[in-house]
Design a protein around this motif. Structure first.
Motif, mmCIF file in Angstrom:
data_model
loop_
_atom_site.group_PDB
_atom_site.id
_atom_site.type_symbol
_atom_site.label_atom_id
_atom_site.label_comp_id
_atom_site.label_asym_id
_atom_site.label_seq_id
_atom_site.Cartn_x
_atom_site.Cartn_y
_atom_site.Cartn_z
ATOM 1 N N TYR A 231 0.711 16.756 8.046
ATOM 2 C CA TYR A 231 0.394 15.389 7.630
ATOM 3 C C TYR A 231 -0.041 15.375 6.150
ATOM 4 C CZ TYR A 231 0.120 14.258 12.635
ATOM 5 O OH TYR A 231 0.392 14.079 13.973
ATOM 6 N N GLN A 232 0.229 14.266 5.506
ATOM 7 C CA GLN A 232 -0.267 14.061 4.141
ATOM 8 C C GLN A 232 -1.151 12.820 4.167
ATOM 9 O OE1 GLN A 232 2.758 14.229 1.165
ATOM 10 N NE2 GLN A 232 1.416 13.604 -0.513
ATOM 11 N N TYR A 233 -2.398 12.981 3.773
ATOM 12 C CA TYR A 233 -3.315 11.847 3.889
ATOM 13 C C TYR A 233 -3.489 11.126 2.555
ATOM 14 C CZ TYR A 233 -7.246 14.541 1.819
ATOM 15 O OH TYR A 233 -8.065 15.252 0.974
ATOM 16 N N TYR A 234 -3.714 9.821 2.663
ATOM 17 C CA TYR A 234 -3.902 8.955 1.500
ATOM 18 C C TYR A 234 -5.166 8.119 1.677
ATOM 19 C CZ TYR A 234 0.752 10.056 -0.261
ATOM 20 O OH TYR A 234 1.845 10.712 -0.765
ATOM 21 N N ASP A 235 -5.979 8.098 0.641
ATOM 22 C CA ASP A 235 -7.108 7.175 0.592
ATOM 23 C C ASP A 235 -6.665 5.955 -0.206
ATOM 24 O OD1 ASP A 235 -9.159 8.640 2.058
ATOM 25 O OD2 ASP A 235 -9.062 10.105 0.430
ATOM 26 N N TRP A 236 -7.496 5.426 -1.075
ATOM 27 C CA TRP A 236 -7.137 4.240 -1.863
ATOM 28 C C TRP A 236 -7.911 4.249 -3.173
ATOM 29 C CZ3 TRP A 236 -9.828 4.375 2.697
ATOM 30 C CH2 TRP A 236 -11.179 4.042 2.641
ATOM 31 N N ASN A 237 -7.392 3.555 -4.171
ATOM 32 C CA ASN A 237 -8.119 3.398 -5.437
ATOM 33 C C ASN A 237 -8.304 1.933 -5.820
ATOM 34 O OD1 ASN A 237 -5.544 2.749 -6.310
ATOM 35 N ND2 ASN A 237 -5.231 4.673 -7.421
ATOM 36 N N VAL A 238 -7.849 1.044 -4.935
ATOM 37 C CA VAL A 238 -8.087 -0.397 -5.106
ATOM 38 C C VAL A 238 -8.514 -0.952 -3.748
ATOM 39 C CG1 VAL A 238 -7.131 -2.639 -5.748
ATOM 40 C CG2 VAL A 238 -6.342 -0.559 -6.923
ATOM 41 N N THR A 305 5.161 10.185 -2.942
ATOM 42 C CA THR A 305 4.168 9.360 -3.657
ATOM 43 C C THR A 305 2.987 10.235 -4.067
ATOM 44 O OG1 THR A 305 4.776 7.434 -2.322
ATOM 45 C CG2 THR A 305 2.666 7.353 -3.470
ATOM 46 N N PRO A 306 2.554 10.127 -5.331
ATOM 47 C CA PRO A 306 1.376 10.913 -5.765
ATOM 48 C C PRO A 306 0.177 10.653 -4.881
ATOM 49 C CG PRO A 306 2.465 9.892 -7.659
ATOM 50 C CD PRO A 306 3.119 9.323 -6.438
ATOM 51 N N ALA A 307 -0.473 11.720 -4.478
ATOM 52 C CA ALA A 307 -1.592 11.597 -3.549
ATOM 53 C C ALA A 307 -2.778 10.910 -4.203
ATOM 54 C CB ALA A 307 -1.998 12.965 -3.041
ATOM 55 N N VAL A 308 -3.348 9.962 -3.490
ATOM 56 C CA VAL A 308 -4.605 9.328 -3.899
ATOM 57 C C VAL A 308 -5.619 9.721 -2.845
ATOM 58 C CG1 VAL A 308 -5.807 7.149 -4.307
ATOM 59 C CG2 VAL A 308 -3.438 7.428 -5.050
ATOM 60 N N GLN A 309 -6.516 10.641 -3.219
ATOM 61 C CA GLN A 309 -7.441 11.212 -2.231
ATOM 62 C C GLN A 309 -8.851 11.292 -2.795
ATOM 63 O OE1 GLN A 309 -5.465 14.990 -1.600
ATOM 64 N NE2 GLN A 309 -4.079 14.127 -0.047
ATOM 65 N N PHE A 310 -9.823 11.011 -1.940
ATOM 66 C CA PHE A 310 -11.215 11.128 -2.346
ATOM 67 C C PHE A 310 -11.662 12.589 -2.348
ATOM 68 C CE2 PHE A 310 -11.705 6.764 -0.205
ATOM 69 C CZ PHE A 310 -11.396 6.105 -1.382
#
Length: 311
Positions: A231-238, A305-310
């Motif tokens: 799996y590839q996980y994504y958080d958010w930046n907005v 898609t470039p990962a956005v991760q905390f």
């Protein structure tokens, strides 16, 4: 008689004196004249030599002038070439700037958590009418099999959020969490023919709610484990802020999104499509319009898609 004799005598003396003077003058002239003639001849020769040198110098000057003329022509040619080089460099720079501008593409990813619900259907209708693709981080719900299928069939990204979304259960341990998401992934693969590989942790990868159930190091373990499982996980930046209230004001949601995307090349926008989030649906047309005016391309999340991760 005596006076006459004296005059004769004086005349002879004068004659003799003049003879001597003429003789001396003649001798002097005979000595000095050849030297003067020689000197005159030398001067004349020098003048002739100067004249000859003058002609040679004139020729040399003419040759130099000719060479200067050739150099001048070459310089003019070089100036022309240099001007062409500068123009070419300017053209290359302009093209580089155009390429740079072309490369400065901005992407906005509309992501919806906690569906499906009746709002998911409304969102799908809007996206279809406007030819937009988005990403849905779904949970396990009965009675929405057709919605899961529709998400995939209409070209959106069907992603995992969790099966139960119950923090007290999924964040007990690594095993409990992996059992939960694998159960949902298996279900969705059976329904749609596509196994989801994109996921988002409930609360995000840096949530602290999990501490009370699985300990402070649980999220570190989970981020490693989900990657191992494919799996590839994504958080958010907005953050749209639509989760801060049960039914957030539509304009507040809109402003949160449009202000949040400023300065970002990849804007990962968190929204929710649970049944209570009616104002998110209402704000969506203006959100899309505002994003497009800001130059964003709307796209679904993919594995590229470039990962956005905390974390």
């Amino acid at each position: 008689m005596h006076k006459k004799g004296l005059s004769m005598h004086n005349a002879l003396v004068l004659f003799f004196s003049l003879s001597v003077i003429f003789s001396v003058v003649g001798a002097v002239l005979a000595i000095k004249l050849p030297k003067k003639i020689t000197a005159m001849n030398e001067i004349k020769a020098a003048v002739i030599e100067l004249e000859e040198n003058k002609e040679e110098q004139i020729k040399e000057l003419e040759k130099i002038e000719e060479e200067v003329g050739e150099v001048s022509i070459k310089l003019q040619s070089l100036e022309k070439d240099w001007k062409e080089v500068e123009e070419a460099q300017s053209e290359v720079k302009n093209k580089q700037e155009e390429v740079g501008q072309a490369e400065e593409v901005k992407y906005a990813y509309l992501t919806f958590d906690d569906g499906p619900s009746v709002n998911t259907i409304k969102i799908l209708d809007f996206l279809k009418a406007n030819n937009i693709k988005a990403t849905f981080f779904v949970i396990g719900k009965e009675g929405y099999d057709d919605v899961y299928r529709r998400i995939v069939d209409e070209g959106h990204t069907l992603a995992i959020h969790s099966n139960t979304h119950k923090y007290s259960e999924i964040y007990l341990s690594v095993y409990a969490f992996m059992q939960d998401i694998n159960k949902l992934s298996n279900k969705l693969e059976k329904l749609t023919g596509v196994r989801p590989t994109i996921m988002r942790f409930p609360g995000g990868s840096n949530n602290t709610v999990s501490y009370r159930y699985g300990g402070k190091d649980l999220m570190d373990k989970l981020t490693t484990e989900v990657n191992k499982a494919g799996y590839q996980y994504y958080d958010w930046n907005v953050d749209s802020s639509d989760a801060t209230e049960i039914c957030k004001n539509k304009d507040a949601i809109l402003n949160s999104v449009l202000n949040g995307v400023v300065g970002k090349e990849h804007a990962m926008i968190l929204m929710h499509d649970a049944a209570a989030k009616t104002t998110t649906v209402e704000a969506l047309p203006q959100i899309v319009d505002g994003l497009r005016k800001k130059g964003f391309i709307l796209a679904p999340i993919t594995e590229d898609t470039p990962a956005v991760q905390f974390k």
